[in-house]
Motif scaffolding. Sequence first.
Motif, PDB file in Angstrom:
ATOM      1  N   LEU A   1      -8.555   4.087  -5.453  1.00 54.28           N
ATOM      2  CA  LEU A   1      -7.512   3.140  -5.062  1.00 54.28           C
ATOM      3  C   LEU A   1      -6.203   3.832  -4.714  1.00 54.28           C
ATOM      4  CD1 LEU A   1      -8.143   0.083  -7.400  1.00 54.28           C
ATOM      5  CD2 LEU A   1      -8.562   0.270  -4.941  1.00 54.28           C
TER       6      LEU A   1
ATOM      7  N   ILE B   1     -15.630  -1.132  -5.965  1.00 49.73           N
ATOM      8  CA  ILE B   1     -15.043   0.205  -5.871  1.00 49.73           C
ATOM      9  C   ILE B   1     -15.987   1.202  -6.530  1.00 49.73           C
ATOM     10  CG2 ILE B   1     -12.685  -0.718  -5.889  1.00 49.73           C
ATOM     11  CD1 ILE B   1     -12.472   0.328  -8.794  1.00 49.73           C
TER      12      ILE B   1
ATOM     13  N   HIS C   1     -11.848  -3.752   2.166  1.00 44.46           N
ATOM     14  CA  HIS C   1     -10.498  -4.172   2.538  1.00 44.46           C
ATOM     15  C   HIS C   1     -10.466  -5.636   2.940  1.00 44.46           C
ATOM     16  CE1 HIS C   1      -6.653  -3.467   5.084  1.00 44.46           C
ATOM     17  NE2 HIS C   1      -6.343  -3.815   3.860  1.00 44.46           N
TER      18      HIS C   1
ATOM     19  N   VAL D   1      -9.811  -7.597  -0.065  1.00 43.47           N
ATOM     20  CA  VAL D   1      -8.419  -7.461  -0.478  1.00 43.47           C
ATOM     21  C   VAL D   1      -7.535  -8.375   0.356  1.00 43.47           C
ATOM     22  CG1 VAL D   1      -6.465  -5.879  -0.671  1.00 43.47           C
ATOM     23  CG2 VAL D   1      -8.761  -5.094  -1.287  1.00 43.47           C
TER      24      VAL D   1
ATOM     25  N   MET E   1      -6.717   4.716  -1.247  1.00 39.91           N
ATOM     26  CA  MET E   1      -6.596   3.540  -0.379  1.00 39.91           C
ATOM     27  C   MET E   1      -5.126   3.207  -0.115  1.00 39.91           C
ATOM     28  SD  MET E   1      -9.620   2.887   0.433  1.00 39.91           S
ATOM     29  CE  MET E   1      -9.808   4.663   0.278  1.00 39.91           C
TER      30      MET E   1
ATOM     31  N   TYR F   1     -14.467  -4.437  -9.064  1.00 45.53           N
ATOM     32  CA  TYR F   1     -13.125  -3.962  -9.417  1.00 45.53           C
ATOM     33  C   TYR F   1     -12.642  -4.550 -10.728  1.00 45.53           C
ATOM     34  CZ  TYR F   1      -8.047  -3.971  -9.582  1.00 45.53           C
ATOM     35  OH  TYR F   1      -6.739  -3.863 -10.008  1.00 45.53           O
TER      36      TYR F   1
ATOM     37  N   SER G   1      -2.842  -0.624  -7.686  1.00 47.47           N
ATOM     38  CA  SER G   1      -3.808  -1.715  -7.637  1.00 47.47           C
ATOM     39  C   SER G   1      -4.254  -1.889  -6.186  1.00 47.47           C
ATOM     40  CB  SER G   1      -3.143  -2.998  -8.141  1.00 47.47           C
ATOM     41  OG  SER G   1      -2.241  -3.500  -7.152  1.00 47.47           O
ATOM     42  N   PRO G   2      -5.238  -2.742  -5.922  1.00 41.13           N
ATOM     43  CA  PRO G   2      -5.667  -2.966  -4.541  1.00 41.13           C
ATOM     44  C   PRO G   2      -4.550  -3.439  -3.616  1.00 41.13           C
ATOM     45  CG  PRO G   2      -7.307  -3.814  -6.049  1.00 41.13           C
ATOM     46  CD  PRO G   2      -6.125  -3.415  -6.879  1.00 41.13           C
TER      47      PRO G   2
ATOM     48  N   TRP H   1      -5.996   1.842   3.484  1.00 42.25           N
ATOM     49  CA  TRP H   1      -7.370   1.375   3.680  1.00 42.25           C
ATOM     50  C   TRP H   1      -7.891   1.791   5.060  1.00 42.25           C
ATOM     51  CZ3 TRP H   1     -10.282  -0.967  -0.208  1.00 42.25           C
ATOM     52  CH2 TRP H   1      -9.576  -1.341  -1.350  1.00 42.25           C
TER      53      TRP H   1
END
Length: 218
Positions: free
Chosen positions: A69, A192, A179, A182, A72, A8, A137-138, A77
């Motif tokens: 993303l 990713i 995830h 994250v 997500m 990422y 963003s994540p 997620w």
Amino acid sequence: MKIEIENYESSLLHLPNAGKQIIGHEQLDEIVVYQAYNNSIANYTVANQKLGGSKFSYERMSWIKPNFLWMMFRCGWAEKENQERVLALWMKKSFLEKILSEAVPSTYKPHLYKDIKDWQRDLKQKEVRLQWDPDHSPYGGKPERRAIQLGLKGEMLEQFGQQEITLIEDVTDFVKEQHEYVKSRQLNHLMIPVERTTYINDAKTRNRIGISKENEEN
């Protein structure tokens, strides 16, 4: 998984920081878009390699997103109800360009229409809806860059779901694995799909959907 992946943090070096950009994973003449479904629809769709099943309706609008993303964020997620399975749907980029050529913005744009009634007429008659939303963003933060999502209905949705998909991959396990990084704040391990700015060949389409000028060079 056919999709190629990368770190990422490394991916950020290849993406614009702002503007309306189509960001996606491409290989040769194909591009990936994402959707999230419940188990019933996902099982049918993966097994049959087309959209369908007893709980899927071609009478409703269905949204596709080329940005991983953003998907997500939208599906949490793969933890939101009825979005527990994330699918990567491959199609020819030429069909994406056809979709974009028919797209109508979800909000009125005075520079595109002579009046609101003209726009409303387009909304009723055309089968593609376009929205530019904040990219994510994540952790759900919103950079200045915008991400595109496209709503399909009617014959356009049927053509996409029944004819134009070249491969459907269930990427839910990959989503859940990433995830974990994250949640544990280990973005240096987060992987990713490889995503870059997608170039749209037709200048009229680029201008109409509002792609930022800096994205007009391949």
